[in-house]
Write a protein that holds these residues in place. Structure first.
Motif, short mmCIF file in Angstrom:
data_model
loop_
_atom_site.label_atom_id
_atom_site.label_comp_id
_atom_site.label_asym_id
_atom_site.label_seq_id
_atom_site.Cartn_x
_atom_site.Cartn_y
_atom_site.Cartn_z
N GLU A 99 -3.95 5.23 13.10
CA GLU A 99 -3.80 3.80 12.83
C GLU A 99 -3.42 3.51 11.38
OE1 GLU A 99 -7.07 2.07 16.01
OE2 GLU A 99 -6.57 0.92 14.21
N ALA A 100 -4.12 4.18 10.48
CA ALA A 100 -3.88 3.94 9.05
C ALA A 100 -2.43 4.28 8.68
CB ALA A 100 -4.85 4.76 8.20
N GLN A 101 -1.94 5.38 9.23
CA GLN A 101 -0.55 5.78 8.92
C GLN A 101 0.45 4.81 9.54
OE1 GLN A 101 -1.27 9.82 10.43
NE2 GLN A 101 -0.51 10.64 8.49
N LEU A 102 0.22 4.42 10.79
CA LEU A 102 1.17 3.52 11.45
C LEU A 102 1.19 2.13 10.79
CD1 LEU A 102 0.84 4.37 15.26
CD2 LEU A 102 2.67 5.01 13.70
N LYS A 103 0.09 1.77 10.15
CA LYS A 103 0.06 0.48 9.43
C LYS A 103 0.98 0.48 8.21
CE LYS A 103 -4.29 -1.54 10.90
NZ LYS A 103 -5.75 -1.54 10.68
N THR A 104 1.36 1.68 7.76
CA THR A 104 2.25 1.74 6.59
C THR A 104 3.73 1.60 6.98
OG1 THR A 104 2.58 4.15 6.64
CG2 THR A 104 0.64 3.34 5.46
N CYS A 105 4.03 1.70 8.28
CA CYS A 105 5.44 1.66 8.71
C CYS A 105 6.11 0.35 8.34
CB CYS A 105 5.56 1.86 10.23
SG CYS A 105 5.05 3.49 10.80
N PHE A 106 5.51 -0.75 8.79
CA PHE A 106 6.20 -2.02 8.60
C PHE A 106 6.38 -2.41 7.12
CE2 PHE A 106 6.23 -6.74 8.48
CZ PHE A 106 7.53 -6.89 8.93
N PRO A 107 5.34 -2.28 6.29
CA PRO A 107 5.55 -2.61 4.86
C PRO A 107 6.70 -1.81 4.24
CG PRO A 107 3.22 -2.25 5.30
CD PRO A 107 3.95 -1.90 6.57
N CYS A 108 6.85 -0.56 4.67
CA CYS A 108 7.92 0.28 4.13
C CYS A 108 9.29 -0.20 4.62
CB CYS A 108 7.65 1.73 4.52
SG CYS A 108 8.80 2.91 3.81
N HIS A 109 9.33 -0.73 5.84
CA HIS A 109 10.61 -1.22 6.39
C HIS A 109 10.97 -2.62 5.90
CE1 HIS A 109 11.84 1.79 9.58
NE2 HIS A 109 10.65 2.25 9.25
N GLU A 110 10.02 -3.32 5.30
CA GLU A 110 10.28 -4.71 4.90
C GLU A 110 11.46 -4.90 3.93
OE1 GLU A 110 6.33 -6.53 4.01
OE2 GLU A 110 7.14 -8.11 5.31
#
Lengths: 177, 177
Positions: A152-163
């Motif tokens: 979960e913690a890792q997948l939560k970083t996906c969207f901020p990085c794609h922003e």
């Protein structure tokens, strides 16, 4: 009547071929990744090519980006945002020199896919309602055995990085003709 | 009768979709390459992925290798030699850093396809009778405008270079699942 039988046989043959292909066209384990609940989409390895890339540094992989039909059509038509149902697949392999190619070339110049790293498969799935909080995209990652490999913690970083690529509907990869 | 009309409409729709796709699925110029007479096969850009690679040195490109259906089936089944009708496509793009990706990563690590070099497209076409003198393979190269971009002298170097991989039917690229 003969014609109907012919059609039935033809349909059965097509179904058989499709079933055969599915087994060779990528891993599909059925286990959903955390948060977004994304599973490995069947047949993704048969999808068409969006582009390729090499990530150096810690990742040190070489990768192919594939898209399902809605993805490829949107890319080719320059349609943004991507429609619901779009799935973009990213396959990464470790980046290794090819000794057999280099022997032929007479120098160390050829780099090819090696083994599958923990971040082997990633998918971005477009569902503007279900994933409204993350730009309409669900994210998932799987290892070579088809097991979810990002918590979960890792997948939560996906969207901020794609922003930063919001103007391209949060998708980094450009289609390469 | 209604059913026949439905089928006709469905067939026309499919034909229309196929025609539309063909126009977006790769260049097809019609001009044949020297020696082997190979033309750009229609729809090659829709073919499935065999693998990817980076060639450093003078080429300095990043590439995708695609295969038509006979190619992919032979690869997945480990069938050698490749059957007549096999076509393997190699698309190469110049190898460039992605400034927009690197900005997000915070370091220079991302390499992506840039412009199309003179050796943009290459094809290997299997026809064991027609190309018996070169291991059953015809070779061709085209630039970004779909024009043949290797002359007779250059195309004559293809087969000798592929000979070291005779055990894999003269094909360098391995299928990467």
């Amino acid at each position: 009547m003969k014609r109907i039988i012919f059609l039935l046989v033809a349909a059965a043959t097509v179904a058989g071929v499709i079933a055969f292909r599915a087994s060779a066209s990528g891993r599909a384990d059925g286990e959903a990744a955390p948060i977004f609940g994304v599973k490995i989409p069947p047949g993704y390895r048969d999808w068409r090519l969006v582009s390729v890339a090499h990530e150096a540094g810690n990742l040190n992989d070489i990768r192919a980006i594939l898209g399902n039909d809605p993805a490829i059509e949107a890319y080719r038509e320059g349609k943004l945002p991507f429609p619901d149902g779009t799935i973009i697949a990213r396959i990464a392999w470790s980046y290794v020199p090819s000794e057999e190619n280099n022997k032929v070339f007479g120098r160390a110049q050829s780099f090819v896919p090696g083994s599958a790293p923990d971040w082997y498969l990633q998918f971005m799935v477009k569902d503007s309602r279900k994933y409204a909080a993350t730009g309409g995209w669900g994210f998932a990652q799987f290892d070579k055995d088809g097991k979810p490999s990002a918590d979960e913690a890792q997948l939560k970083t996906c969207f901020p990085c794609h922003e930063p690529v919001k103007a391209r509907d949060f998708v980094f990869t450009r289609y390469t003709p």
